[in-house]
Design a protein around this motif. Structure first.
Motif, PDB file in Angstrom:
ATOM      1  N   ARG A 163       2.971  14.242  -2.678  1.00 19.28           N
ATOM      2  CA  ARG A 163       3.304  12.915  -3.212  1.00 19.28           C
ATOM      3  C   ARG A 163       3.325  11.876  -2.108  1.00 19.28           C
ATOM      4  NH1 ARG A 163       8.632  14.905  -6.066  1.00 19.28           N
ATOM      5  NH2 ARG A 163       8.595  16.005  -4.102  1.00 19.28           N
ATOM      6  N   THR A 164       3.837  12.262  -0.943  1.00 11.83           N
ATOM      7  CA  THR A 164       3.857  11.363   0.198  1.00 11.83           C
ATOM      8  C   THR A 164       2.434  11.063   0.660  1.00 11.83           C
ATOM      9  OG1 THR A 164       5.954  12.335   0.877  1.00 11.83           O
ATOM     10  CG2 THR A 164       4.785  11.023   2.522  1.00 11.83           C
ATOM     11  N   GLN A 165       1.598  12.099   0.670  1.00 10.86           N
ATOM     12  CA  GLN A 165       0.203  11.899   1.058  1.00 10.86           C
ATOM     13  C   GLN A 165      -0.500  10.946   0.085  1.00 10.86           C
ATOM     14  OE1 GLN A 165      -1.666  15.726   1.441  1.00 10.86           O
ATOM     15  NE2 GLN A 165      -0.620  16.186   3.356  1.00 10.86           N
ATOM     16  N   LEU A 166      -0.259  11.106  -1.204  1.00  9.63           N
ATOM     17  CA  LEU A 166      -0.855  10.201  -2.188  1.00  9.63           C
ATOM     18  C   LEU A 166      -0.360   8.775  -2.000  1.00  9.63           C
ATOM     19  CD1 LEU A 166      -0.881  12.307  -5.485  1.00  9.63           C
ATOM     20  CD2 LEU A 166      -2.852  11.479  -4.203  1.00  9.63           C
ATOM     21  N   LEU A 167       0.927   8.614  -1.704  1.00 12.49           N
ATOM     22  CA  LEU A 167       1.485   7.276  -1.469  1.00 12.49           C
ATOM     23  C   LEU A 167       0.861   6.633  -0.233  1.00 12.49           C
ATOM     24  CD1 LEU A 167       3.566   5.113  -2.282  1.00 12.49           C
ATOM     25  CD2 LEU A 167       5.172   6.256  -0.739  1.00 12.49           C
ATOM     26  N   ILE A 168       0.750   7.398   0.849  1.00 10.62           N
ATOM     27  CA  ILE A 168       0.133   6.880   2.071  1.00 10.62           C
ATOM     28  C   ILE A 168      -1.326   6.520   1.805  1.00 10.62           C
ATOM     29  CG2 ILE A 168      -0.594   7.479   4.419  1.00 10.62           C
ATOM     30  CD1 ILE A 168       1.934   9.228   4.608  1.00 10.62           C
ATOM     31  N   LEU A 169      -2.021   7.350   1.045  1.00 10.99           N
ATOM     32  CA  LEU A 169      -3.419   7.079   0.709  1.00 10.99           C
ATOM     33  C   LEU A 169      -3.549   5.794  -0.102  1.00 10.99           C
ATOM     34  CD1 LEU A 169      -6.409   7.922   0.635  1.00 10.99           C
ATOM     35  CD2 LEU A 169      -5.868   9.349  -1.324  1.00 10.99           C
ATOM     36  N   ALA A 170      -2.681   5.603  -1.079  1.00 14.02           N
ATOM     37  CA  ALA A 170      -2.736   4.398  -1.906  1.00 14.02           C
ATOM     38  C   ALA A 170      -2.425   3.147  -1.090  1.00 14.02           C
ATOM     39  CB  ALA A 170      -1.765   4.529  -3.081  1.00 14.02           C
ATOM     40  N   ILE A 171      -1.379   3.205  -0.282  1.00 15.41           N
ATOM     41  CA  ILE A 171      -0.998   2.042   0.535  1.00 15.41           C
ATOM     42  C   ILE A 171      -2.097   1.708   1.543  1.00 15.41           C
ATOM     43  CG2 ILE A 171       0.605   1.260   2.336  1.00 15.41           C
ATOM     44  CD1 ILE A 171       2.797   2.784   0.773  1.00 15.41           C
ATOM     45  N   THR A 172      -2.644   2.732   2.173  1.00 18.44           N
ATOM     46  CA  THR A 172      -3.704   2.503   3.154  1.00 18.44           C
ATOM     47  C   THR A 172      -4.948   1.924   2.495  1.00 18.44           C
ATOM     48  OG1 THR A 172      -2.887   4.296   4.539  1.00 18.44           O
ATOM     49  CG2 THR A 172      -5.153   3.599   4.912  1.00 18.44           C
ATOM     50  N   SER A 173      -5.337   2.470   1.355  1.00 17.74           N
ATOM     51  CA  SER A 173      -6.535   1.983   0.661  1.00 17.74           C
ATOM     52  C   SER A 173      -6.410   0.510   0.305  1.00 17.74           C
ATOM     53  CB  SER A 173      -6.764   2.787  -0.618  1.00 17.74           C
ATOM     54  OG  SER A 173      -6.933   4.136  -0.328  1.00 17.74           O
ATOM     55  N   ILE A 174      -5.279   0.143  -0.234  1.00 19.06           N
ATOM     56  CA  ILE A 174      -5.068  -1.253  -0.624  1.00 19.06           C
ATOM     57  C   ILE A 174      -4.980  -2.152   0.605  1.00 19.06           C
ATOM     58  CG2 ILE A 174      -3.422  -2.838  -1.699  1.00 19.06           C
ATOM     59  CD1 ILE A 174      -2.783  -0.473  -3.655  1.00 19.06           C
ATOM     60  N   SER A 175      -4.221  -1.732   1.598  1.00 23.17           N
ATOM     61  CA  SER A 175      -3.989  -2.562   2.777  1.00 23.17           C
ATOM     62  C   SER A 175      -5.254  -2.790   3.590  1.00 23.17           C
ATOM     63  CB  SER A 175      -2.933  -1.924   3.669  1.00 23.17           C
ATOM     64  OG  SER A 175      -1.724  -1.800   2.961  1.00 23.17           O
ATOM     65  N   VAL A 176      -6.065  -1.761   3.728  1.00 20.25           N
ATOM     66  CA  VAL A 176      -7.271  -1.888   4.537  1.00 20.25           C
ATOM     67  C   VAL A 176      -8.242  -2.879   3.908  1.00 20.25           C
ATOM     68  CG1 VAL A 176      -9.353  -0.622   5.206  1.00 20.25           C
ATOM     69  CG2 VAL A 176      -7.139   0.324   5.703  1.00 20.25           C
ATOM     70  N   PHE A 177      -8.359  -2.865   2.587  1.00 20.11           N
ATOM     71  CA  PHE A 177      -9.323  -3.751   1.951  1.00 20.11           C
ATOM     72  C   PHE A 177      -8.792  -5.174   1.748  1.00 20.11           C
ATOM     73  CE2 PHE A 177     -11.594   0.126   1.062  1.00 20.11           C
ATOM     74  CZ  PHE A 177     -12.898  -0.284   1.246  1.00 20.11           C
ATOM     75  N   LEU A 178      -7.482  -5.352   1.698  1.00 16.51           N
ATOM     76  CA  LEU A 178      -6.941  -6.696   1.520  1.00 16.51           C
ATOM     77  C   LEU A 178      -6.716  -7.441   2.833  1.00 16.51           C
ATOM     78  CD1 LEU A 178      -4.363  -6.214  -1.367  1.00 16.51           C
ATOM     79  CD2 LEU A 178      -6.677  -7.146  -1.483  1.00 16.51           C
ATOM     80  N   ASN A 179      -6.841  -6.743   3.936  1.00 15.71           N
ATOM     81  CA  ASN A 179      -6.528  -7.342   5.217  1.00 15.71           C
ATOM     82  C   ASN A 179      -7.818  -7.777   5.906  1.00 15.71           C
ATOM     83  OD1 ASN A 179      -6.357  -6.992   8.122  1.00 15.71           O
ATOM     84  ND2 ASN A 179      -6.372  -4.819   7.727  1.00 15.71           N
ATOM     85  N   GLY A 180      -7.740  -8.831   6.679  1.00 17.27           N
ATOM     86  CA  GLY A 180      -8.914  -9.339   7.369  1.00 17.27           C
ATOM     87  C   GLY A 180      -8.875  -9.138   8.871  1.00 17.27           C
ATOM     88  N   SER A 181      -7.802  -8.578   9.370  1.00 18.82           N
ATOM     89  CA  SER A 181      -7.630  -8.429  10.812  1.00 18.82           C
ATOM     90  C   SER A 181      -8.146  -7.066  11.278  1.00 18.82           C
ATOM     91  CB  SER A 181      -6.144  -8.559  11.167  1.00 18.82           C
ATOM     92  OG  SER A 181      -5.906  -8.135  12.474  1.00 18.82           O
ATOM     93  N   ILE A 182      -8.958  -7.074  12.305  1.00 18.63           N
ATOM     94  CA  ILE A 182      -9.463  -5.821  12.869  1.00 18.63           C
ATOM     95  C   ILE A 182      -8.332  -5.032  13.509  1.00 18.63           C
ATOM     96  CG2 ILE A 182     -10.963  -4.858  14.656  1.00 18.63           C
ATOM     97  CD1 ILE A 182     -12.966  -7.035  13.996  1.00 18.63           C
ATOM     98  N   THR A 183      -7.357  -5.718  14.087  1.00 20.56           N
ATOM     99  CA  THR A 183      -6.224  -5.043  14.724  1.00 20.56           C
ATOM    100  C   THR A 183      -5.426  -4.237  13.695  1.00 20.56           C
ATOM    101  OG1 THR A 183      -6.085  -6.875  16.277  1.00 20.56           O
ATOM    102  CG2 THR A 183      -4.196  -5.397  16.167  1.00 20.56           C
ATOM    103  N   ILE A 184      -5.125  -4.860  12.568  1.00 24.11           N
ATOM    104  CA  ILE A 184      -4.384  -4.159  11.513  1.00 24.11           C
ATOM    105  C   ILE A 184      -5.208  -2.994  10.978  1.00 24.11           C
ATOM    106  CG2 ILE A 184      -3.335  -4.414   9.227  1.00 24.11           C
ATOM    107  CD1 ILE A 184      -1.815  -5.897  11.395  1.00 24.11           C
ATOM    108  N   GLU A 185      -6.498  -3.203  10.841  1.00 26.75           N
ATOM    109  CA  GLU A 185      -7.373  -2.135  10.363  1.00 26.75           C
ATOM    110  C   GLU A 185      -7.370  -0.945  11.330  1.00 26.75           C
ATOM    111  OE1 GLU A 185     -12.060  -1.660   9.293  1.00 26.75           O
ATOM    112  OE2 GLU A 185     -11.174  -3.649   9.153  1.00 26.75           O
ATOM    113  N   CYS A 186      -7.366  -1.235  12.623  1.00 27.54           N
ATOM    114  CA  CYS A 186      -7.304  -0.162  13.627  1.00 27.54           C
ATOM    115  C   CYS A 186      -5.984   0.594  13.543  1.00 27.54           C
ATOM    116  CB  CYS A 186      -7.512  -0.729  15.028  1.00 27.54           C
ATOM    117  SG  CYS A 186      -9.192  -1.293  15.338  1.00 27.54           S
TER     118      CYS A 186
END
Length: 173
Positions: free
Chosen positions: A6-29
């Motif tokens: 469940r934790t892995q699924l939560l991390i996957l969901a948060i990462t998927s959303i955050s990576v695509f909504l963010n425009g900063s290369i630093t945050i993406e890294c």
């Protein structure tokens, strides 16, 4: 270190959303570093280094190669590099989930979330599908090599229709 599915699924969901909504290369890294470290902590060194090398190569393409190219070619390569790079943290987390979680553990953990049975079963089938697809790909590569058909990137680019016939048809079956 064992992480609850469940934790892995939560991390996957948060990462998927955050990576695509963010425009900063630093945050993406930063979002790419988390799954990299998680893969390293589970002793998946080759997998983590492979994904990290691909991520860094695509980042280098975006930062150093694209500015040197004409606008039309640079735009196409830029889109390819950025979108594939944004998928890499998701792929890393997905491979972590698949490689460290048995289907029975996954079903038990997701069952505690009280999700509909159809959704839970669909997720478990998906969890089983990717390792099976990898095994099938290896079998197809072996069969093609026995028949003298090149399984290299150059061979695929030289004969794309033959590749579709020899790879996609067995995969679909």
């Amino acid at each position: 270190m064992k992480i609850d599915p469940r934790t892995q699924l939560l991390i996957l969901a948060i990462t998927s959303i955050s990576v695509f909504l963010n425009g900063s290369i630093t945050i993406e890294c930063i979002f790419a570093a988390l799954p990299f470290l998680l893969l390293l902590s589970t002793k998946k060194i080759y997998t983590s280094l492979k994904y990290a090398a691909l991520f860094l190569a695509l980042l280098a393409i975006q930062l150093w190669l694209v500015p040197l190219l004409p606008v039309s070619a640079g735009g196409i390569i830029y889109m390819f590099a950025v979108y594939i790079r944004k998928l890499i943290p998701c792929f890393m987390l997905g491979s972590l989930l698949i490689s460290t979680t048995r289907v029975s553990e996954f079903l038990a953990a997701v069952g505690k979330l009280r999700l509909p049975k159809g959704f839970t079963i669909s997720l478990s089938i998906t969890l089983r599908y990717f390792p099976t697809m990898g095994e099938e790909w290896n079998s197809i590569k072996d069969a093609m090599a026995l028949r003298g058909i090149p399984v290299t990137a150059a061979g695929i680019l030289r004969h794309p229709m033959r590749t579709m016939e020899y790879v996609y048809v067995p995969m679909l079956v």
